[in-house]
Every structure is written in structure tokens, then in C-alpha cells.
Design an enzyme around this catalytic site. Structure first.
Site, PDB file in Angstrom:
ATOM      1  N   LYS A  94       0.845  -1.198   0.000  1.00 26.63           N
ATOM      2  CA  LYS A  94       0.000   0.000   0.000  1.00 26.63           C
ATOM      3  C   LYS A  94       0.878   1.244   0.000  1.00 26.63           C
ATOM      4  O   LYS A  94       2.092   1.177   0.215  1.00 26.63           O
ATOM      5  CB  LYS A  94      -0.915  -0.012   1.224  1.00 26.63           C
ATOM      6  CG  LYS A  94      -0.182   0.011   2.555  1.00 26.63           C
ATOM      7  CD  LYS A  94      -1.149  -0.027   3.718  1.00 26.63           C
ATOM      8  CE  LYS A  94      -0.400   0.018   5.048  1.00 26.63           C
ATOM      9  NZ  LYS A  94      -1.295   0.051   6.207  1.00 26.63           N
ATOM     10  N   ARG A 102      -9.654   0.355  15.879  1.00 27.99           N
ATOM     11  CA  ARG A 102      -9.671   1.170  14.671  1.00 27.99           C
ATOM     12  C   ARG A 102     -10.735   0.612  13.733  1.00 27.99           C
ATOM     13  O   ARG A 102     -11.751   1.242  13.482  1.00 27.99           O
ATOM     14  CB  ARG A 102      -8.275   1.163  14.027  1.00 27.99           C
ATOM     15  CG  ARG A 102      -8.116   2.073  12.837  1.00 27.99           C
ATOM     16  CD  ARG A 102      -6.658   2.127  12.398  1.00 27.99           C
ATOM     17  NE  ARG A 102      -6.136   0.813  12.013  1.00 27.99           N
ATOM     18  CZ  ARG A 102      -4.872   0.599  11.625  1.00 27.99           C
ATOM     19  NH1 ARG A 102      -4.017   1.607  11.602  1.00 27.99           N
ATOM     20  NH2 ARG A 102      -4.468  -0.612  11.290  1.00 27.99           N
ATOM     21  N   TYR A 106      13.879  32.103   3.138  1.00 28.03           N
ATOM     22  CA  TYR A 106      12.715  32.897   3.505  1.00 28.03           C
ATOM     23  C   TYR A 106      12.779  33.390   4.946  1.00 28.03           C
ATOM     24  O   TYR A 106      13.284  32.700   5.840  1.00 28.03           O
ATOM     25  CB  TYR A 106      11.440  32.052   3.345  1.00 28.03           C
ATOM     26  CG  TYR A 106      11.027  31.811   1.918  1.00 28.03           C
ATOM     27  CD1 TYR A 106      10.698  32.871   1.075  1.00 28.03           C
ATOM     28  CD2 TYR A 106      10.936  30.523   1.410  1.00 28.03           C
ATOM     29  CE1 TYR A 106      10.302  32.658  -0.233  1.00 28.03           C
ATOM     30  CE2 TYR A 106      10.543  30.284   0.102  1.00 28.03           C
ATOM     31  CZ  TYR A 106      10.227  31.354  -0.716  1.00 28.03           C
ATOM     32  OH  TYR A 106       9.833  31.133  -2.009  1.00 28.03           O
ATOM     33  N   MET A 138       9.818  24.940  -1.305  1.00 31.02           N
ATOM     34  CA  MET A 138       8.986  23.954  -1.989  1.00 31.02           C
ATOM     35  C   MET A 138       9.825  23.054  -2.890  1.00 31.02           C
ATOM     36  O   MET A 138       9.637  21.833  -2.911  1.00 31.02           O
ATOM     37  CB  MET A 138       7.905  24.639  -2.819  1.00 31.02           C
ATOM     38  CG  MET A 138       7.007  23.649  -3.566  1.00 31.02           C
ATOM     39  SD  MET A 138       5.721  24.427  -4.551  1.00 31.02           S
ATOM     40  CE  MET A 138       4.624  25.012  -3.264  1.00 31.02           C
TER      41      MET A 138
END
Length: 825
Positions: A487, A590, A718, A767
Site C-alpha cells: 500500500k 480502529r 525565507y 517547496m
């Protein structure tokens, strides 16, 4: 059934039943059924018999009455019964070697064996017809298969021998029987298999007990001592050819000055001087071994030897699986070409059955020692037996033998002709193997075929993944099945490629989180059973269409699935049997059925016999922490009780599984019928009890885009977060939080590995970019940087930002290109 040896020396030897065979090759094949730690070759005799194989070497201990009855049904098959198929293979290889009277170089040591072997083959190719181990084929199985390829046409053999525990070298010595030995060095590799470093050296020296000459560096004092004390005691006539870079007494004295190497023999007054193509310490050591070996074997003068050194290139010891243009998969093996290596690469190509076509781009095979017509007839046979749909030959020699290949094949005189004349736009949905001898510069072809991406890549080591799978297989034993979690894009590693490898290694089940993940696997050729852990009613039709098996965790979901299957059955016909997986809530709270709900579950299943429970499972809450051992014990007891209730009510026992990766290590007695292997496969041993047993699978790499010197008092990034208190060299890396490099690693929290130096982040992670301080590192623009891997474990990154390894793994963006690497064996 016979116990006598059959005449196998001139047949094709096979130990892996998955290797493709054409009918003609099958008729000449003998299969050695090896009963190993992680597999039993006897289980695949029937498959090979149906492919046309008729000669088998089998082990007495594996021949149960039922298996003997099975073998008796294979008419005209010949079975040779032995105590150990591996030892039989080794013995036959040793017999074969002893029939040949040619010089053989045997190489062992902790590091550098493959590099020395490959460079020697390059440097001596003009003087000898060489047989050598393909890639790093140096194991108890790889050595006999390599030496079996040695024949009368060869004038030199070069084979490497690797061991990991005592008593292994004796078998390899008998097979290689080197006339010249090279002991590369001694280091920490496989220390865990030996009591002391001296014991490891002594075991490796067994390779040379019949050698005429041994080459080694006396600067490794412990090696020198063991050679003179132990080896000389059993091989008094061996000639020691030693070298030193530190001025110790040796046959050859050497002095490195930058890229210049001075070499002096004995009292020779004037040293020879060579310009080195590589100057890092490991490469220099490997080159010296090669130079000394060449001086031992030949009388080459310095100018000739220098010209050959100038042609040396770094050795690629692995296959790389990359994303190609037009939805192609690209297998990059572009730096060498020989028959043994071609067979290995074709085997890897055959595993990539997610594409509709298999294409091979192959250069001339150089210095094979075989007659041209025989060689290329063998190459053409390999293309047919491996179901290659398109063959492209590049070079004048292979082009001369175009008649041996299918009419659809294409031939080009050289690499330039191919790059200008081949219709690249028509190459689609194919697995493409690019394999070429170094002079053909096939890296240019790889560059043309590779899908372009920015400089950040996640390199997935398929050999490490296989190692980890085998580690957990050994922990649970052959009788326990394994379900592997793929997964979340296989924990960030690439679902389809990982699933392909798992299918090749015959795991029992795969598990994904959502239906679309299962669909993607089916579309990529995965046929293993797949459990979907979060099925939703809107995906039920998809589950049915793609043969996916849903997890059931509530009565609501179970009733909806039963109602859907009834409605999907046309005209009131019987509903076909469908596998489901029941989840029991034993404490995670769960998802899952509670114990008091089981009577209702049993009643529903009894009323709907088409729903067959394939497995019943639960999940340990704290398997990775000893503090929760008592609770884990409670969970196990509750799960066993619930499973028994279901079994009694349904009238059959489903496969039971409770353990995850950490549980496999911490609670071996809880393994039941199957275990679920997740993050451990990908290199994180989360129980922390056996951390060294698994290998890191993923290495996240990027490149330096720019370097600038920024004075103290200036800021970086930044919001002026990165204030400098010193004049600093700042490197901007081509990776940011959009690629999966967490913002929390900025401002010096995280570090990267730049050419052997840890370099801290400076300022905030952007980013698409990250800045690091490389003041203390030697680096240039374009250099490779390790973000995580062996040098920076993901467990360290996770600890630095207060998270878990799962988040680091799964956080690597899908925009980061995955490159899959595999050793040639």
C-alpha cells in the site's frame, strides 16, 4: 532413480526454475533441485518437466514418499539422487576446472573484488581470451556456475570468491583452484560471521592453499602476518608478490602524488610512472592490484599499459531499472557485454512482464574467445528462449550475422547510426534492455531513451529488498505464509516494480489500502492474490472485475458486499464463491469485529455460502515496544479464541495472521499460518531487536544546483531564518518539501551527506529547493548529495523531527523519479 553421476559437463546447468527455456535448450538442461533456506527447488520439478527438462539432480532428504510418487509419473525423466544438490553442483564444477590447464586468477578480500576483476579483464583483453565471473557472482552457487563457463578456448580465468562464515572457502578453492591469487584488503564486511578478524582472514586465505603466487598489500599488517604464519605453513612454495604505499619492505614500492603513481620494484633505481584515471583511495588500491597482476602475467611496457589505463572507466556492477520514454521501462546495463552477463540481464528483463514488448539493444560482444558464428548463434538462441519481441544489433560483427536473427531485427553499424536512424517514436509500452561493450558508448542510448526528470531520484535497491524478504522468511520458517504490504505506493518505493519482484520470489499474498492500488497492480501484470484493506461500496464492481479480495470489518460492510454479489449474479444463477478477509478488533479499536459480534458474522456467512473467508486477522497495537508485551500477549490470546469461534461456526479454518514486521521479530511464537510484512521489507526493523539484520532499500539522492559564498551576518532563505555567524559556502539542492523533504528538517535540524561530509541545512526548506552549508565539504555544482540512505538512515531523520520512519518513506513525492538497481546476479 539413480545415484550415479550422469554426464552433465556439456549441458546447460539450471538452478532457478523461473529462467526462460526454449524446447531445444530444455532438452540439454539439467536442473539442480536445491533445498535452501528460503526455497525448495524440488517443488518446481513438475513445471520444468512440462517445459521439456528431463535431467534432474535431487536431494535424498527432500524425497518424501509423496514426492517420490510424483517423480515416478514423469516418464523418460532421469533423476540423480544425491545428499546435497549444491555440493553436487560444486563437485562437478571442480571436476570441470581440473580438466583445464590454464592460468586462473582468484580474488578475495573484503572490498574491491569485483572492481579488480572487471578492470583486469579490461586491461588484459588484448592479451588473453578471458572467462570471468559475471558481475559479483562470487557465492557458493555463483562460483560453480561461473567456472562452468570456462572452456578450452579461454587462455585466462578471473574469478572472485566471497564468503560470510567459516568453512565456506574450501568448496570455492576446489572450484576456482587459482594459480595466481589476489587478496584485495580486509575490512568489516561479514565480521558478524566470524569470531575474530584473524579468523576471517585465515578463512579467506584458504583460497590460495594451492596457488603459485599471491598478490597483496603488506600495509594490511594483520593480512601480512596471517599469510606468513598460516598460508606459508600449508603452501611453502607460494611466491608472495607484495606492495606498499607506506615504505614497508615489499616487492613493489609505490608513491602516489595526485594523479601520478610511481612504482618501483625492489632495488630498481628508476621508478615507472603512471597517470591514474581515478585518484580516490579505494580506486588507487584496486588499480595497484591490477598493475601488479599485469606485471606478474605479462611483459607489457609502460606506454602500452598507460594507454590501457587511459581507457578505463568506472565499473557498473548493477542493472538499473529506469522510467523510459513512451511508457517504456529501461534496463540500463550499458557498460559491459559478455555472454554470462547477457544471460543475467535477460533473466531480469523477463521479470518485467508489465510491458507488452521485450526489446534488446545489444552491441558486438568483444573478446569472447568463441568463433563468431557460434557466438552469435548462441546470442540468437538466447533472444528466442527469452521471448524477445524486437532485437537491435549495433556493431559490424553482430551485423554480419543478421541472418541468424528474426527478420524483424534491426542492425546498425555503430551507435551514431542507431541514434540517427532508429524510430524512437514507435517504441512504446516496452521493457528495453540496453547492453553494450564500453567502446560503443551506450550511455548515449540510455540518455535518449530515459524519461527526463529533475535531478532528485529515489534509488531502490532490489537486492536489499530481496535480502530483507529472505530475512523475515527465515524468521517465520517455510511453513508460514507471507503477505506483503504494498500500500501507499509500496511505502514510497514504487508499487508495480516492488510487486513484480515479490511475485518473482513467490510470496503468498499482497495487500493494498484501496481498490485503485490493486487495479494498478493487476494492470501491471500482478497475478498474486491481493487483499484490499479499505473497500468501499462504490468500488465493489472494480473489486469483482479485477479479482481483488476485500477486507470485511463491520456487519454493515459485510451485508453490502453480500447484497452486491447477489445482485451481480445474472438471472438468479448461483453466486460464484468469492474470497473475503475478516478483521478482528483485539485492541487497536480502529477497524474490525469485536468478539461479541462473531455469532452474527457466523450466521450471515452460513446463510451466504458463496462468501468464503480466505483469512482472518488482527493487528498488534504495540509490537514494536517491549512495554506492551503483556498487552500483545492478551491480543494474541483473544485473537486465537475468536479464530476458534469462527472455525467452529463456519466448519473450516481460514488462514490466520496477526504479526506485522516488528511482531515477526518480537513474537515468533505468534506467527500462526501467515504474517504480514510491511515496513521491515523496506529496511526498517521497527522492533529494534535486530536492526543490523535488514538493509536500507531506498536512497534519496539529489544534486547541487548552485554554490555561492555568503559572508557572516547575511541570511539564507525565507524570512531570514538562516542567519550566518561565519563566512559560508552555501549549496542549493534540487529538492524541497514538494519532493518529500520535510520542512521541519530546515534551519540546521537535518543534514545531508556531501562527498563524505555531513552538511547541515540552512534556513527554511523551500517547496523545490533546500540550502545547506558545505563550508567543510569538498563539493562542486552538479555533485550528488545523499538525503537519506546508508549514510543517513531514515530512522535518524524521523527522530530529528519527532515522527516515524513510515512518514519519511511514504512522504517521498511521486514526482521524484524512482530508479531500481540490482546486482547482475
Amino acid at each position: 532413480m539413480t545415484t550415479e553421476n550422469v554426464p552433465l559437463l556439456h549441458t546447460h546447468w539450471l538452478t532457478d526454475s523461473r529462467q526462460p527455456l526454449d524446447p531445444e535448450q530444455a532438452a540439454q538442461t539439467v536442473f539442480f533441485a536445491i533445498n535452501g533456506e528460503h526455497h525448495d527447488g524440488h517443488a518446481f520439478i513438475g513445471d520444468l518437466y512440462r517445459k521439456g527438462v528431463r535431467q534432474f539432480v535431487v536431494e535424498r532428504g527432500a524425497l518424501t514418499p509423496a514426492r517420490r510418487d510424483e517423480l515416478a509419473t514423469y516418464a523418460d525423466a532421469q533423476f540423480t539422487e544425491v545428499d546435497s544438490s549444491l555440493q553436487s553442483l560444486q563437485g562437478r564444477a571442480a571436476d570441470h576446472r581440473h580438466q583445464l590447464r590454464i592460468p586462473v586468477i582468484g580474488i578475495t578480500g573484503s572490498n574491491g573484488k569485483t572492481i579488480v576483476k572487471e578492470w583486469l579483464a579490461q586491461l588484459l583483453a588484448d592479451d588473453f581470451v578471458i572467462a570471468r565471473s559475471p558481475k559479483s557472482y562470487n557465492s557458493q552457487l555463483g562460483v560453480p556456475l561461473s567456472v562452468h563457463e570456462l572452456d578450452e578456448q579461454h587462455t585466462l580465468g578471473i574469478f572472485e570468491a566471497g564468503i560470510s562464515r567459516p568453512q565456506e572457502m574450501a568448496a570455492l578453492e576446489a572450484i576456482i583452484r587459482p594459480t595466481i591469487g589476489i587478496f584485495t584488503n580486509i575490512g568489516t564486511a561479514h565480521d558478524e560471521g566470524f569470531r575474530t578478524r584473524k579468523q576471517k582472514i585465515a578463512e579467506k586465505l584458504r583460497l590460495f592453499i594451492h596457488a603459485e603466487q599471491l598478490i597483496y598489500c603488506v600495509d594490511y599488517t594483520d593480512v601480512d602476518e596471517e599469510v606468513r604464519m598460516l598460508l606459508k605453513a600449508v603452501n611453502a612454495d607460494i611466491r608472495l608478490i607484495t606492495w606498499s604505499l607506506t615504505g614497508k619492505e615489499a616487492t613493489y614500492q609505490l608513491d602516489q602524488r595526485g594523479n601520478q603513481l610511481l612504482i618501483r620494484r625492489g632495488a630498481q633505481t628508476r621508478p615507472e610512472s603512471y597517470n591514474l584515471p581515478f585518484t580516490d583511495a579505494a580506486s588507487v588500491e584496486n588499480l595497484i592490484h591490477c598493475l601488479v597482476a599485469i606485471k606478474t602475467l605479462t611483459t607489457l611496457d609502460s606506454p602500452v599499459l598507460q594507454s590501457r589505463l587511459n581507457r578505463l572507466r568506472p565499473v557498473s556492477m548493477r542493472l538499473e531499472l529506469k522510467e523510459g520514454i513512451n511508457n517504456c521501462l529501461l534496463i540500463d546495463d550499458s557498460y559491459n557485454n559478455d555472454i554470462a552477463g547477457l544471460q543475467l540481464a535477460l533473466r531480469f528483463l523477463d521479470q518485467q512482464n508489465t510491458r507488452t514488448q521485450a526489446v534488446v539493444i545489444l552491441s558486438d560482444v568483444l573478446q569472447s574467445g568463441q568463433r563468431e558464428d557460434e557466438l552469435y548463434e548462441q546470442v540468437a538462441d538466447l533472444m528466442r528462449s527469452n521471448r524477445v519481441t524486437q532485437f537491435v544489433g549495433i556493431g559490424p560483427v553482430v551485423s554480419r550475422h543478421a541472418r541468424l536473427f528474426p527478420e524483424s531485427s534491426q542492425f546498425y553499424a555503430d551507435t551514431n547510426a542507431f541514434l540517427t536512424g532508429y524510430a524512437f517514436t514507435e517504441l512504446r509500452d516496452a521493457a528495453v534492455l540496453v547492453k553494450g561493450a564500453r567502446p560503443f558508448s551506450f550511455e548515449r542510448i540510455v540518455n535518449r531513451l530515459q524519461r527526463k526528470a529533475h535531478g532528485t531520484v529515489l534509488e531502490i535497491n532490489l537486492d536489499a529488498l530481496t535480502h530483507n524478504l529472505n530475512y523475515y522468511r527465515e524468521k517465520v520458517g517455510a511453513q508460514t505464509k507471507i503477505m506483503v504490504m504494498v500500500k501507499a505506493f509500496a511505502y514510497g518505493s514504487g508499487s508495480a516494480e516492488v510487486a513484480q519482484l515479490l511475485q518473482f520470489h513467490r510470496v503468498d499474498y499482497l495487500a493494498v489500502a484501496y481498490a485503485d492500488e490493486g487495479v494498478s497492480l493487476r494492470q501491471n501484470g500482478i497475478t498474486l492474490p491481493i487483499m484490499v484493506m479499505n473497500p468501499a461500496p462504490e468500488t465493489f464492481a472494480t473489486l469483482l472485475d479485477y479479482g481483488l479480495e476485500p477486507e470485511m470489518y463491520s456487519m454493515k460492510l459485510l451485508r453490502e458486499w453480500g447484497r452486491f454479489l447477489t445482485n451481480a449474479s445474472a438471472d438468479g444463477a448461483d453466486v460464484p464463491t468469492r474470497a473475503i478477509h475478516l478483521k478482528i478488533d483485539t485492541g487497536m479499536h480502529r477497524l474490525g469485529f469485536l468478539e461479541h459480534e462473531l455469532p452474527e458474522v457466523i450466521a450471515f456467512l452460513t446463510a451466504h455460502p458463496s462468501l468464503r473467508v480466505a483469512t482472518v486477522f488482527s493487528h498488534l497495537v504495540g509490537a514494536d515496544e517491549a512495554a506492551f508485551n503483556a498487552f500483545s500477549q492478551q491480543q494474541y490470546e483473544l485473537f486465537v479464541r475468536c479464530s476458534a469461534t469462527l472455525e467452529a461456526g463456519m466448519g473450516y479454518r481460514p488462514t490466520r495472521h496477526l504479526l506485522n514486521s516488528a511482531g515477526i521479530v518480537r513474537f515468533p511464537d505468534f506467527r500462526l499460518d501467515m504474517v504480514r510484512l510491511g515496513v521491515g521489507l523496506y529496511g526498517v526493523e521497527s522492533s529494534q531487536l535486530d536492526k543490523a539484520a535488514v538493509q536500507p532499500v531506498g536512497t534519496l539522492k539529489t544534486i547541487i544546483s548552485q554554490i555561492k559564498t555568503v559572508p557572516a551576518g547575511e541570511s539564507v532563505g525565507y524570512s531570514r531564518k538562516g542567519m550566518l555567524d561565519h563566512d559560508a559556502r552555501i549549496a542549493t539542492l534540487a529538492i524541497g518539501y514538494a519532493d518529500g523533504y520535510d520542512r521541519r528538517l530546515g534551519n540546521g535540524v537535518g543534514s545531508v551527506w556531501v562527498n563524505g561530509t555531513y552538511c547541515p541545512t540552512v534556513g527554511s526548506v523551500c517547496m523545490d529547493m533546500t540550502m545547506v552549508d558545505i563550508t567543510n565539504a569538498s563539493a562542486a555544482e552538479g555533485d550528488e548529495v545523499i538525503v537519506f540512505g546508508a549514510e543517513i538512515p531514515i530512522t535518524d531523520l524521523a527522530r530529528q523531527i519527532g515522527t516515524i520512519s513510515y512518514e519519511i518513506l511514504t512522504g517521498v513525492s511521486e514526482r521524484v523519479k524512482r530508479v531500481f538497481v540490482k546486482e547482475g546476479n
